[in-house]
Design a protein around this motif. Structure first.
Motif, short mmCIF file in Angstrom:
data_model
loop_
_atom_site.label_atom_id
_atom_site.label_comp_id
_atom_site.label_asym_id
_atom_site.label_seq_id
_atom_site.Cartn_x
_atom_site.Cartn_y
_atom_site.Cartn_z
N GLU A 77 12.33 4.41 3.06
CA GLU A 77 11.46 4.50 4.15
C GLU A 77 11.16 5.99 4.27
O GLU A 77 10.11 6.35 4.37
CB GLU A 77 11.89 3.78 5.34
N GLU A 78 12.12 6.85 4.35
CA GLU A 78 12.30 8.12 4.31
C GLU A 78 11.34 8.80 3.17
O GLU A 78 10.25 9.70 3.40
CB GLU A 78 13.28 8.58 4.39
N LYS A 130 7.47 8.05 3.73
CA LYS A 130 7.10 8.83 4.70
C LYS A 130 6.63 10.06 4.55
O LYS A 130 5.54 10.94 4.51
CB LYS A 130 7.94 8.67 5.97
N THR A 138 3.04 12.46 3.28
CA THR A 138 2.61 13.97 4.00
C THR A 138 1.75 14.79 2.97
O THR A 138 1.14 15.69 3.30
CB THR A 138 3.72 14.50 4.45
#
Length: 252
Positions: free
Chosen positions: A128-129, A132, A136
């Motif tokens: 998940e990190e 994410k 960006t």
């Protein structure tokens, strides 16, 4: 042997000791390195401590550091995950994501660098990190040798995203392909795993981050999301495959 510290936001590393030589990578604020050779008064050959990548930089774009500080910097385990400001002896400066910090305050000789409030300690990585962080960089322009949202290449994207997620990767796609665990089938891949692509000679030339069972985020013209299958990357804008899949590797 002498050592250096990157106190500027971004410093180009060049293939040869010349301003007209191609940029092969970049140093970001907080990077430390060994000085391998002082070629002229205008250039030094350095080896980045983070990934052992070598290239030439302008010696005016670094601060000399002693061996004790260099060794201590190997314990740096904080990063910023977005564009932010730091306070330095030279004033306020903007830094890109994925810079290295030892803590809220970094000291070099008599100089003090104050880290931003949003630096975080690197923890155990998770899918998940990685997803994410990768998002960006979406729409960042492609730049050969780049490692920031202002310009980034395919392996710079994977290296910086993984750095912020707590996984150390080498600099180039072919080097990164020697790391991780090989997966036998694309269906085995998890979000955050890496897909590697080769050319007609069989050389690894491209890498991207898998973000769903059939999608990949990668830097090609810009950081973009394309379809991924057993054949490779299908670019919907041009209506054809742009990269041929070679292997998939897991790092989680």
């Amino acid at each position: 042997m002498s050592f250096g510290f990157c106190h500027l936001s971004i410093v180009p590393m060049r293939k040869d000791p010349s301003d007209t030589s191609e940029m092969i990578s970049q140093l970001l604020f907080g990077d430390v390195f060994e000085v391998l050779e002082k070629t002229t008064k205008n250039w030094i050959l350095i080896r980045n401590s983070y990934d052992n990548y070598e290239g030439y930089i302008d010696p005016k774009q670094q601060l000399e550091m002693n061996s004790e500080d260099f060794l201590a910097s190997q314990e740096n385990n904080f990063v910023n995950k977005e564009i932010t400001n730091i306070t330095s002896p030279f004033g306020q400066q903007i830094i890109p994501p994925a810079c290295s910090f030892s803590g809220k305050e970094m000291k070099l000789n008599t100089m003090v660098f104050e880290a931003p409030e949003d630096i975080v300690e690197i923890t155990k990585p998770n899918s998940e990190e990685i997803l994410k962080l990768a998002m960006t960089y979406l729409n960042a322009p492609y730049l050969w040798g780049g490692k920031t949202p202002f310009g980034i290449d395919c392996s710079g994207l994977t290296q910086m995203v993984y750095k912020m997620a707590g996984i150390k990767l080498f600099r180039d796609a072919a080097q990164q392909a020697t790391q991780g665990e090989v997966l036998n089938f694309l269906e085995e891949a998890k979000i955050g795993d890496l897909a590697f692509f080769d050319n007609e000679e069989g050389n690894i030339i491209h890498v991207g981050i898998i973000i769903s069972p059939n999608e990949i985020i990668h830097a090609s013209g810009q950081v973009r999301i394309d379809t991924l299958d057993h054949q490779g990357i299908f670019n919907k804008d041009i209506g054809e495959y742009s990269h041929q899949l070679r292997l998939v590797k897991s790092f989680l």
